[in-house]
Design an enzyme around this catalytic site. Structure first.
Site, PDB file in Angstrom:
ATOM      1  N   GLU A  36       0.827  -1.200   0.000  1.00 58.06           N
ATOM      2  CA  GLU A  36       0.000   0.000   0.000  1.00 58.06           C
ATOM      3  C   GLU A  36       0.864   1.254   0.000  1.00 58.06           C
ATOM      4  O   GLU A  36       1.820   1.373   0.771  1.00 58.06           O
ATOM      5  CB  GLU A  36      -0.880  -0.002   1.245  1.00 58.06           C
ATOM      6  CG  GLU A  36      -2.309   0.339   0.954  1.00 58.06           C
ATOM      7  CD  GLU A  36      -3.000  -0.701   0.095  1.00 58.06           C
ATOM      8  OE1 GLU A  36      -3.204  -0.415  -1.116  1.00 58.06           O
ATOM      9  OE2 GLU A  36      -3.338  -1.780   0.586  1.00 58.06           O
ATOM     10  N   HIS A  37       0.531   2.187  -0.897  1.00 65.78           N
ATOM     11  CA  HIS A  37       1.246   3.468  -1.059  1.00 65.78           C
ATOM     12  C   HIS A  37       2.697   3.247  -1.496  1.00 65.78           C
ATOM     13  O   HIS A  37       3.546   4.121  -1.303  1.00 65.78           O
ATOM     14  CB  HIS A  37       1.182   4.303   0.226  1.00 65.78           C
ATOM     15  CG  HIS A  37      -0.185   4.857   0.484  1.00 65.78           C
ATOM     16  ND1 HIS A  37      -0.568   6.116   0.092  1.00 65.78           N
ATOM     17  CD2 HIS A  37      -1.274   4.308   1.084  1.00 65.78           C
ATOM     18  CE1 HIS A  37      -1.828   6.328   0.448  1.00 65.78           C
ATOM     19  NE2 HIS A  37      -2.277   5.234   1.044  1.00 65.78           N
ATOM     20  N   GLY A 139     -16.054   4.100  -3.105  1.00 66.14           N
ATOM     21  CA  GLY A 139     -15.529   4.537  -1.823  1.00 66.14           C
ATOM     22  C   GLY A 139     -15.120   3.415  -0.895  1.00 66.14           C
ATOM     23  O   GLY A 139     -14.814   3.658   0.264  1.00 66.14           O
ATOM     24  N   SER A 143     -11.233   0.272  -5.831  1.00 65.25           N
ATOM     25  CA  SER A 143     -10.900   0.944  -7.080  1.00 65.25           C
ATOM     26  C   SER A 143     -12.016   0.904  -8.108  1.00 65.25           C
ATOM     27  O   SER A 143     -11.851   0.464  -9.237  1.00 65.25           O
ATOM     28  CB  SER A 143      -9.609   0.387  -7.684  1.00 65.25           C
ATOM     29  OG  SER A 143      -9.055   1.340  -8.559  1.00 65.25           O
ATOM     30  N   SER A 144     -13.161   1.403  -7.704  1.00 64.27           N
ATOM     31  CA  SER A 144     -14.252   1.580  -8.658  1.00 64.27           C
ATOM     32  C   SER A 144     -13.842   2.514  -9.785  1.00 64.27           C
ATOM     33  O   SER A 144     -14.282   2.357 -10.929  1.00 64.27           O
ATOM     34  CB  SER A 144     -15.485   2.127  -7.939  1.00 64.27           C
ATOM     35  OG  SER A 144     -15.187   3.346  -7.270  1.00 64.27           O
ATOM     36  N   ASP A 189      -3.768   0.315  -9.443  1.00 64.35           N
ATOM     37  CA  ASP A 189      -5.168  -0.034  -9.638  1.00 64.35           C
ATOM     38  C   ASP A 189      -5.457  -0.385 -11.092  1.00 64.35           C
ATOM     39  O   ASP A 189      -6.101  -1.393 -11.390  1.00 64.35           O
ATOM     40  CB  ASP A 189      -6.064   1.129  -9.207  1.00 64.35           C
ATOM     41  CG  ASP A 189      -5.941   1.440  -7.727  1.00 64.35           C
ATOM     42  OD1 ASP A 189      -5.326   0.636  -6.993  1.00 64.35           O
ATOM     43  OD2 ASP A 189      -6.439   2.492  -7.301  1.00 64.35           O
TER      44      ASP A 189
END
Length: 403
Positions: A36-37, A139, A143-144, A189
């Protein structure tokens, strides 16, 4: 066109745009198993595409709307129309910035390619109409946005006959999100959405952009990945995400390297002397997370998915304490999963809300779900949405209307 969803979307498309669509294209959301990140720090990530997808129906513009992009969706009554010649980040906002940002980025790419005489690129692109449906929760950290971007990208890539590869289309999606939407995200993503495979994760080196499909072997081990959507919404275009990215860039510049990818845990003592405490902790998360991603891949390949639980747990602690992107609901979901049979658990996604994941034996999942719901009620948190995700295939064309 036997799928009821496609029949419904075709009818909606015709109602909105006055003609049938040419066909349907889809792309999945993603869950990040670990990493992550790290993507915008040119590090390592290990996401997988999920069996929740965005679908777009696309057709040519009406005869009286040549050179125009027209987009609609199942989640808004609004129809947005703009001339292709007017596409620019400053002209886009709201939900339509995602598909129209992709159209802008593809048009820019086509124009640049045309100048270098790439045959697939054209200087004049035909107008189009697009209708979007998405089953990826908004949300939730799944990753919509990338699902919509990648579904749009594969559709327009075919419609405009650009001939771009999945990796190039992932980059188009990132450009759209960064410049048209204004969210300073990395390429993880879109890469997962474009390159996903069934029962496998995508091991992505965000510096070299090399990818490797890593089998997860969940079914063989009778394991499932449970997503706990806290329903605490987040927005990556706002300050928290951008502030973390700025801290990482400042740390790299202070240490005299191009990105945090160029540093290892051995550099941490020296970094602690040179950086303020907050910046140091932000950088420490990224550096140790890169190590955790690589170790996860090694263990999956040698020992299988039951061996990675402690790495998932450590990743959550690092995001909670060093990167400070968790929220109480995420911490509760993770702790409850860890205490009730999960092999490992962590928040997933950019943080400040969204979802956690738990790697759990299938037989223990019902009891775990009940306990999570109970604990959320006890603390008067909003009831979370719980569902299992299956690692799935990436973006694809789903069929023509006359199939």
């Amino acid at each position: 066109m036997s799928d009821p969803l496609f029949a419904e979307l075709a009818a909606e498309f015709e109602a909105r745009h006055g003609r049938p669509p040419l066909g349907f294209w889809s792309a999945p959301g993603r869950v990040n198993l670990i990493g992550e990140h790290t993507d915008y720090n040119r590090g390592f990530v290990l996401p997988f595409a999920i069996d929740r997808r965005a679908v777009v129906a696309l057709g040519p513009a009406a005869p009286d709307a040549q050179g125009v992009a027209r987009v609609s969706s199942t989640f808004s009554d609004e129809i947005v129309e703009i001339a292709l010649a007017d596409l620019a980040p400053a002209a886009l906002d709201g939900w339509s910035a995602y598909p129209l940002g992709v159209a802008w980025a593809l048009a820019e790419r086509a124009a640049a390619a045309s100048e270098t005489e790439v045959p697939a690129a054209t200087s004049t692109l035909p107008g189009f109409a697009l209708h979007i449906h998405s089953a990826v929760p908004i949300g939730a950290g799944l990753s919509s946005s990338a699902a919509i971007e990648c579904a749009t990208a594969v559709a327009l890539n075919e419609f405009w006959q650009l001939g771009l590869t999945p990796t190039e289309l992932a980059r188009i999606g990132q450009i759209a999100e960064n410049q048209a939407v204004g969210a300073p995200t990395g390429i993880m993503d879109q890469s997962a959405s474009m390159l996903g495979r069934t029962d496998a994760a995508v091991f992505l080196d965000c510096r070299s952009m090399s990818t490797e499909s890593v089998p997860l072997g969940l079914a063989a081990e009778d394991l499932e990945i449970l997503v706990i959507d806290t329903r605490v919404s987040h927005d990556h275009a706002t300050g928290g995400y951008a502030a973390r990215r700025a801290s990482c860039e400042f740390a790299a510049a202070t240490m005299g390297v191009g990105s945090l990818r160029d540093l290892t845990p051995a550099d941490l003592p020296r970094m602690q002397e040179r950086l303020d405490d907050e910046t140091f902790r932000r950088a420490r998360h990224v550096i140790t997370e890169n190590d955790r991603v690589e170790e996860t891949v090694r263990r999956l390949e040698s020992d299988g998915p039951r061996s990675i639980g402690d790495l998932l747990d450590a990743s959550h602690v690092s995001m909670r304490d060093d990167f400070e992107i968790s929220v109480p609901e995420l911490d509760l979901a993770v702790a409850t999963a860890q205490a009730n049979g999960a092999i490992g658990a962590r928040m997933t996604g950019g943080g400040f809300g969204g979802s956690a994941l738990a790697l759990v034996p299938r037989a223990q999942r019902p009891a775990l779900e009940a306990r999570i719901l109970e604990r959320f009620r006890e603390l008067s948190f909003r009831q979370p949405d719980l569902f299992v995700v299956h690692p799935s295939a990436g973006a694809t064309m789903k069929g023509h209307v006359d199939d």
